[in-house]
Design an enzyme around this catalytic site. Structure first.
Site, PDB file in Angstrom:
ATOM      1  N   PRO A  13      -2.873  -7.779   4.174  1.00  0.00           N
ATOM      2  CA  PRO A  13      -3.773  -7.026   5.024  1.00  0.00           C
ATOM      3  C   PRO A  13      -4.563  -6.082   4.423  1.00  0.00           C
ATOM      4  O   PRO A  13      -3.861  -5.078   3.623  1.00  0.00           O
ATOM      5  CB  PRO A  13      -2.888  -6.471   6.099  1.00  0.00           C
ATOM      6  CG  PRO A  13      -1.708  -7.352   6.167  1.00  0.00           C
ATOM      7  CD  PRO A  13      -1.602  -7.782   4.737  1.00  0.00           C
ATOM      8  N   GLY A  60       0.663   3.597   4.164  1.00  0.00           N
ATOM      9  CA  GLY A  60       1.589   4.240   2.916  1.00  0.00           C
ATOM     10  C   GLY A  60       2.575   4.989   3.414  1.00  0.00           C
ATOM     11  O   GLY A  60       2.296   5.745   4.433  1.00  0.00           O
ATOM     12  N   THR A  61       3.766   4.962   3.027  1.00  0.00           N
ATOM     13  CA  THR A  61       4.714   5.717   3.430  1.00  0.00           C
ATOM     14  C   THR A  61       5.337   6.563   2.721  1.00  0.00           C
ATOM     15  O   THR A  61       6.445   7.351   2.612  1.00  0.00           O
ATOM     16  CB  THR A  61       6.064   4.712   3.698  1.00  0.00           C
ATOM     17  OG1 THR A  61       6.366   4.163   2.513  1.00  0.00           O
ATOM     18  CG2 THR A  61       5.663   3.496   4.808  1.00  0.00           C
ATOM     19  N   TYR A 107      10.265   7.059  -2.982  1.00  0.00           N
ATOM     20  CA  TYR A 107      10.188   7.689  -1.848  1.00  0.00           C
ATOM     21  C   TYR A 107      11.035   8.371  -1.012  1.00  0.00           C
ATOM     22  O   TYR A 107      10.984   9.409  -0.015  1.00  0.00           O
ATOM     23  CB  TYR A 107       9.018   6.987  -0.877  1.00  0.00           C
ATOM     24  CG  TYR A 107       7.740   6.777  -1.410  1.00  0.00           C
ATOM     25  CD1 TYR A 107       7.119   7.380  -2.828  1.00  0.00           C
ATOM     26  CD2 TYR A 107       6.847   5.823  -1.007  1.00  0.00           C
ATOM     27  CE1 TYR A 107       6.011   6.821  -3.173  1.00  0.00           C
ATOM     28  CE2 TYR A 107       5.623   5.408  -1.172  1.00  0.00           C
ATOM     29  CZ  TYR A 107       5.256   6.011  -2.389  1.00  0.00           C
ATOM     30  OH  TYR A 107       4.016   5.327  -3.149  1.00  0.00           O
ATOM     31  N   LYS A 147       8.555  -0.500  -4.537  1.00  0.00           N
ATOM     32  CA  LYS A 147       8.189  -0.479  -5.800  1.00  0.00           C
ATOM     33  C   LYS A 147       9.738  -0.198  -6.699  1.00  0.00           C
ATOM     34  O   LYS A 147      10.414   0.602  -6.285  1.00  0.00           O
ATOM     35  CB  LYS A 147       7.146   0.682  -6.042  1.00  0.00           C
ATOM     36  CG  LYS A 147       5.862   0.597  -5.374  1.00  0.00           C
ATOM     37  CD  LYS A 147       4.799   1.723  -5.719  1.00  0.00           C
ATOM     38  CE  LYS A 147       3.800   1.600  -4.644  1.00  0.00           C
ATOM     39  NZ  LYS A 147       4.132   2.310  -3.227  1.00  0.00           N
ATOM     40  N   HIS A 196       6.356   0.746 -10.199  1.00  0.00           N
ATOM     41  CA  HIS A 196       5.752   1.837  -9.738  1.00  0.00           C
ATOM     42  C   HIS A 196       4.616   2.431 -10.663  1.00  0.00           C
ATOM     43  O   HIS A 196       3.792   2.904 -10.506  1.00  0.00           O
ATOM     44  CB  HIS A 196       6.861   2.804  -9.345  1.00  0.00           C
ATOM     45  CG  HIS A 196       6.161   3.682  -8.327  1.00  0.00           C
ATOM     46  ND1 HIS A 196       7.131   4.191  -7.297  1.00  0.00           N
ATOM     47  CD2 HIS A 196       5.132   4.381  -8.261  1.00  0.00           C
ATOM     48  CE1 HIS A 196       6.324   5.013  -6.467  1.00  0.00           C
ATOM     49  NE2 HIS A 196       4.989   5.289  -7.148  1.00  0.00           N
ATOM     50  N   SER A 245       1.647  -0.901 -10.553  1.00  0.00           N
ATOM     51  CA  SER A 245       0.787   0.320  -9.825  1.00  0.00           C
ATOM     52  C   SER A 245       0.683   1.290 -10.792  1.00  0.00           C
ATOM     53  O   SER A 245       1.119   1.399 -11.947  1.00  0.00           O
ATOM     54  CB  SER A 245       1.590   0.830  -8.765  1.00  0.00           C
ATOM     55  OG  SER A 245       1.356   1.937  -8.104  1.00  0.00           O
ATOM     56  N   LEU A 272      -8.868   8.689   1.261  1.00  0.00           N
ATOM     57  CA  LEU A 272      -9.498   9.763   1.936  1.00  0.00           C
ATOM     58  C   LEU A 272      -9.410  11.001   1.084  1.00  0.00           C
ATOM     59  O   LEU A 272      -9.811  12.003   1.574  1.00  0.00           O
ATOM     60  CB  LEU A 272      -8.766   9.772   3.394  1.00  0.00           C
ATOM     61  CG  LEU A 272      -8.865   8.677   4.312  1.00  0.00           C
ATOM     62  CD1 LEU A 272      -8.012   9.165   5.692  1.00  0.00           C
ATOM     63  CD2 LEU A 272     -10.281   8.246   4.389  1.00  0.00           C
ATOM     64  N   SER A 285       0.099  10.833  13.077  1.00  0.00           N
ATOM     65  CA  SER A 285       0.214  11.081  14.641  1.00  0.00           C
ATOM     66  C   SER A 285      -0.384   9.467  15.146  1.00  0.00           C
ATOM     67  O   SER A 285      -1.292   8.991  14.356  1.00  0.00           O
ATOM     68  CB  SER A 285      -0.676  12.276  14.933  1.00  0.00           C
ATOM     69  OG  SER A 285      -1.846  11.865  14.651  1.00  0.00           O
ATOM     70  N   ASN A 342      -7.623   5.454  12.364  1.00  0.00           N
ATOM     71  CA  ASN A 342      -7.794   5.082  10.783  1.00  0.00           C
ATOM     72  C   ASN A 342      -7.653   3.509  10.609  1.00  0.00           C
ATOM     73  O   ASN A 342      -8.341   2.860  10.123  1.00  0.00           O
ATOM     74  CB  ASN A 342      -6.369   5.292  10.139  1.00  0.00           C
ATOM     75  CG  ASN A 342      -6.746   6.872   9.477  1.00  0.00           C
ATOM     76  OD1 ASN A 342      -7.582   7.438   9.711  1.00  0.00           O
ATOM     77  ND2 ASN A 342      -5.642   7.282   8.568  1.00  0.00           N
TER      78      ASN A 342
END
Length: 314
Positions: free
Chosen positions: A22, A27-28, A57, A86, A119, A169, A220, A266, A273
């Protein structure tokens, strides 16, 4: 041009297997575990079906919990969700790759991964400390393993069926080329920082020719101020087309053929987005002509992730 009705649900075919990623990804990279849980669940409810994780993460368990609960509540099938994670720099040695992969899979509560990425192309000293440093505070790199060694181990994961596709990445075109040429299973995805201030045009052109998906992070501007969201060109187009600057930037990324990652925290921001539509051709071209050039994250040069806060070693 992508049809407006399909734009938010764009899926890009991968060059290995029958997977489709998709274009709009969540992103977490969220330091707070509680926020990770709620934001991931809210992103799923807003329409996101692509979730990008990483062992570094330190929140794969929360992402897995949110996806499991959210999917069950909404009746979303596993095959409709695309999950990436990753391999961290301290696990580049081939004998560590399988263990790291299985640990991530367990934390995410999954039977298979849609995509597994290296990563960064930098190997750190192997061990449990994710940020090994010497007495002068400099990263301790691992010269005993090559990036191709690590790539071969990822290829084996695909062979065994628990990993559908693999990629890299935080890598430059210069470092990607030898891996691509030597790979038995070609990279399906390359994830890099990309936005109008860092369009990565040369890398994108290569990826297009080789059917590799370029996956853009920080589309962004990662909240930098002043930055992309305040750019006068972006602001002018947003007012003209009746969208927010963020929606304009995300639409530009999808419209140029890349996938992207955004991290709304949120419900309102997640819906915003996800609610993007194609830009008029003149607006798209106007963004392409922006001359400002700025890299926000130097991870591509060091392997040290600029957006992850450093924690002092004990």
């Amino acid at each position: 041009m992508i049809e407006p009705s399909d734009f938010r649900f764009t899926r890009i075919p991968l060059n290995h297997g029958d997977g489709r990623i998709p274009a709009l990804g969540f992103g977490t990279l969220i330091p707070d575990p509680a926020v990770t849980l709620t934001a991931t669940r809210e992103a799923l409810e807003a329409g996101f079906r692509h979730f990008d994780c990483a062992e570094r993460y330190l929140n794969e368990s929360q992402v897995g919990e949110a996806l499991q609960a959210g999917s069950a509540a909404a009746g979303i099938a596993r095959e409709d969700i695309f999950v990436t994670t990753k391999l961290w720099n301290t696990n580049h040695r081939p004998e560590r790759v399988g263990q790291a992969f299985e640990a991530s899979l367990k934390r995410l509560k999954l039977d298979y991964l849609d995509l597994y990425l290296i990563h960064t192309p930098f190997a750190f000293h192997p061990g449990d400390n994710p940020d090994p440093r010497d007495q002068n505070g400099k990263v301790i790199y691992d010269d005993g393993v090559t990036l191709l060694d690590t790539w071969r181990a990822l290829e084996s994961l695909v062979d065994h069926g628990k990993c559908r596709a693999i990629g890299l990445s935080d890598i430059s075109l210069e470092k990607l080329l030898p891996i691509y040429e030597s790979a038995r299973i070609k990279p399906s995805v390359v994830q890099v920082e990309s936005h109008p201030y860092l369009p990565e045009t040369e890398l994108l052109d290569f990826c297009r020719k080789k059917d590799i998906v370029l996956l853009a992070f920080a589309p962004l501007g990662h909240g930098m101020k002043p930055g992309l969201l305040e750019d006068p060109v972006i602001a002018s187009i947003a007012a003209r087309v009746g969208k927010t600057p963020g929606q304009v930037l995300l639409a530009w990324a999808v419209q140029r053929g890349t996938a992207l990652l955004t991290t709304p925290k949120s419900p309102g921001r997640a819906k915003e987005n996800f609610d993007i539509s194609p830009l008029p051709e003149d607006a798209f071209d106007e963004i392409n002509r922006i001359q400002t050039r700025q890299r926000l994250n130097d991870v591509v040069n060091t392997g040290s992730p600029g957006f992850i806060p450093r924690v002092a070693s004990t």
